[in-house]
Design an enzyme around this catalytic site. Sequence first.
Site, PDB file in Angstrom:
ATOM      1  N   ARG A   1      51.986  -1.175  28.628  1.00 34.29           N
ATOM      2  CA  ARG A   1      50.694  -1.368  27.554  1.00 34.29           C
ATOM      3  C   ARG A   1      49.890  -0.403  28.127  1.00 34.29           C
ATOM      4  O   ARG A   1      49.049   0.225  27.336  1.00 34.29           O
ATOM      5  CB  ARG A   1      50.082  -2.761  27.545  1.00 34.29           C
ATOM      6  CG  ARG A   1      48.964  -2.836  26.724  1.00 34.29           C
ATOM      7  CD  ARG A   1      48.805  -4.318  25.958  1.00 34.29           C
ATOM      8  NE  ARG A   1      49.087  -5.349  26.744  1.00 34.29           N
ATOM      9  CZ  ARG A   1      48.279  -5.883  27.884  1.00 34.29           C
ATOM     10  NH1 ARG A   1      47.483  -5.341  28.279  1.00 34.29           N
ATOM     11  NH2 ARG A   1      48.864  -6.796  28.508  1.00 34.29           N
TER      12      ARG A   1
ATOM     13  N   TYR B   1      41.773   8.157   2.671  1.00 31.45           N
ATOM     14  CA  TYR B   1      42.929   7.161   2.778  1.00 31.45           C
ATOM     15  C   TYR B   1      42.621   5.498   2.341  1.00 31.45           C
ATOM     16  O   TYR B   1      41.616   5.500   2.901  1.00 31.45           O
ATOM     17  CB  TYR B   1      43.407   7.226   3.912  1.00 31.45           C
ATOM     18  CG  TYR B   1      44.914   6.342   4.323  1.00 31.45           C
ATOM     19  CD1 TYR B   1      45.993   6.705   3.594  1.00 31.45           C
ATOM     20  CD2 TYR B   1      44.973   5.210   4.843  1.00 31.45           C
ATOM     21  CE1 TYR B   1      47.190   6.030   3.780  1.00 31.45           C
ATOM     22  CE2 TYR B   1      45.914   4.412   4.990  1.00 31.45           C
ATOM     23  CZ  TYR B   1      47.169   4.821   4.257  1.00 31.45           C
ATOM     24  OH  TYR B   1      48.301   4.164   4.501  1.00 31.45           O
TER      25      TYR B   1
ATOM     26  N   ASP C   1      39.419  12.835  10.286  1.00 34.59           N
ATOM     27  CA  ASP C   1      40.966  12.219  10.179  1.00 34.59           C
ATOM     28  C   ASP C   1      41.575  13.665   9.850  1.00 34.59           C
ATOM     29  O   ASP C   1      41.305  14.167   8.827  1.00 34.59           O
ATOM     30  CB  ASP C   1      41.285  11.279   8.792  1.00 34.59           C
ATOM     31  CG  ASP C   1      42.337  10.838   8.883  1.00 34.59           C
ATOM     32  OD1 ASP C   1      43.380  11.744   9.096  1.00 34.59           O
ATOM     33  OD2 ASP C   1      42.719   9.846   8.344  1.00 34.59           O
TER      34      ASP C   1
ATOM     35  N   LYS D   1      52.817  11.266   9.590  1.00 37.29           N
ATOM     36  CA  LYS D   1      52.948  12.368   8.794  1.00 37.29           C
ATOM     37  C   LYS D   1      53.418  13.419   9.183  1.00 37.29           C
ATOM     38  O   LYS D   1      54.655  13.627   9.621  1.00 37.29           O
ATOM     39  CB  LYS D   1      51.596  12.251   7.952  1.00 37.29           C
ATOM     40  CG  LYS D   1      51.038  11.177   7.645  1.00 37.29           C
ATOM     41  CD  LYS D   1      51.850  10.232   6.560  1.00 37.29           C
ATOM     42  CE  LYS D   1      51.041   8.725   5.991  1.00 37.29           C
ATOM     43  NZ  LYS D   1      49.746   8.574   5.991  1.00 37.29           N
TER      44      LYS D   1
HETATM   45  C1  LIG Z   1      48.850   7.635   6.414  1.00 33.83           C
HETATM   46  C2  LIG Z   1      47.390   7.998   6.643  1.00 33.83           C
HETATM   47  C3  LIG Z   1      46.819   7.086   7.351  1.00 33.83           C
HETATM   48  C4  LIG Z   1      47.442   5.568   8.209  1.00 33.83           C
HETATM   49  O1  LIG Z   1      48.214   5.807   8.778  1.00 33.83           O
HETATM   50  P1  LIG Z   1      49.519   4.842   9.051  1.00 33.83           P
HETATM   51  O2  LIG Z   1      50.308   5.521  10.201  1.00 33.83           O
HETATM   52  O3  LIG Z   1      50.097   4.712   7.658  1.00 33.83           O
HETATM   53  O4  LIG Z   1      48.989   3.718   9.573  1.00 33.83           O
HETATM   54  C5  LIG Z   1      45.352   7.394   7.817  1.00 33.83           C
HETATM   55  N1  LIG Z   1      44.721   8.590   7.359  1.00 33.83           N
HETATM   56  C6  LIG Z   1      45.526   9.237   6.593  1.00 33.83           C
HETATM   57  C7  LIG Z   1      44.868  10.608   5.868  1.00 33.83           C
HETATM   58  C8  LIG Z   1      46.905   9.002   6.244  1.00 33.83           C
HETATM   59  O5  LIG Z   1      47.632   9.896   5.379  1.00 33.83           O
END
Ligand SMILES: *Cc1c(COP(=O)(O)O)cnc(C)c1O
Length: 400
Positions: free
Chosen positions: A53, A106, A179, A204
């Site tokens: 962890r 998101y 982000d 992603k």
């Molecule tokens: C998918 C996504 C998230 C969240 O991520 P997870 O891995 O699904 O928890 C946050 N920001 C953006 C722009 C995303 O496409």
Amino acid sequence: MGTTTNHGFNTQAIHAGQEPDPLTGAVIPPIYQTSTFVQDGINVLRNGHEYSRGSNPTRSGFETQLTVLETGHAGFAFASGIAAEDALLRAVLEPGDHIVLGSDGYGGTNRLINRLHGKWGITNTPVDITDLAAVQAAVQPGKTALLWVETPSNPLLGIADVAGWAGIAHAAGALLVVDNTFATPFLQRPLTLGADVVVHSTTKYIGGHSDVLGGAVVVADRAFRGQELAEAVGFQQFAGGAVAGPQDCFLAARGLKTLGLRMERHCSNAAAIADWLQGREEISTVLYPGLETHPGHELAKAQSNGFGGIVSMQFAGGEAAARAFAESTKLFALSVSLGGVESLVCYSAEMTHASVIGTPLAVPRNLVRLSVGIEQVEDLIADLQLGLAAARAASLQRAA
Ligand SMILES: *Cc1c(COP(=O)(O)O)cnc(C)c1O
């Protein structure tokens, strides 16, 4: 680490944090599938690892790799993008703080901030990400601790001026969080534009193969409220425990090595598709920052090295046409998520953005989002033709 700052992006992507195993010479660092590490005496740790962890070599390697690519000071891997965002918010916010939140983003980020952090007295003001005057007006002096923006945004593909947002944040004594999931560090490095923190859903483009969930926080060398950001987020990762496991970090690190190659192809396929869609009578608007007609085109060109692999479009035939399209393509699989090698299609209003239905943040009901994969573009266009035929039929049926 195996790279220097003189190396190019693809060299760093392959080598930073990914040195051959010193014990065996294995070219690929092993997956350290272990919870704990033997100590050579009480609290005498080998290479600093005690318990997974706190740290794990597979995770540390991936964290270094991503941190180098984002030009960050320190990086932290989490079990998902949302877990990364949650950890960041807990690490830096105090009850009663206010966030200026880009409105086109998101849906899950919105849900996290409103429904979980709202309970702890965190408030937010949604703002148009392209309107710096609105961003400035939303700041509450003495109360705003964070500005949070996604660019390109999801699913409207608006472009935010990262340096402009950073200026407003810093003048208010707040942090700017970007982000960078859609752009990836291959196309855009927000920390070099003044952002303090980058968050990722590594699920992603970084993972890139739709086979792993993950998230990351990368911070600049900066202090906030008297504490180093790296220390605050690192402590939250350890104490909160939403860490990424070694298998997941291995997959994310493997994906990240080919990010540059994949992004070039995502971008060229998406550009060809956006161009092709623009001429179709079924489509009223194509949203893609690479199009010269896009309002954020010049800004995107100035602050990034490409326009990404996501294309959204709005149908002249309204909701019925959009839904028929989304349910009729074959290669473009109907699915949430994005950024994998395979193409996906999403009806955003009711899929990714179902949590904001009925609010001002709801997505237009005639909109479909494509995550353009790296297949042969001719095959993808033939597949889109199927979808357009279905959209046309749905519009005619409604008119009849
Ligand atoms: C998918 C996504 C998230 C969240 O991520 P997870 O891995 O699904 O928890 C946050 N920001 C953006 C722009 C995303 O496409």
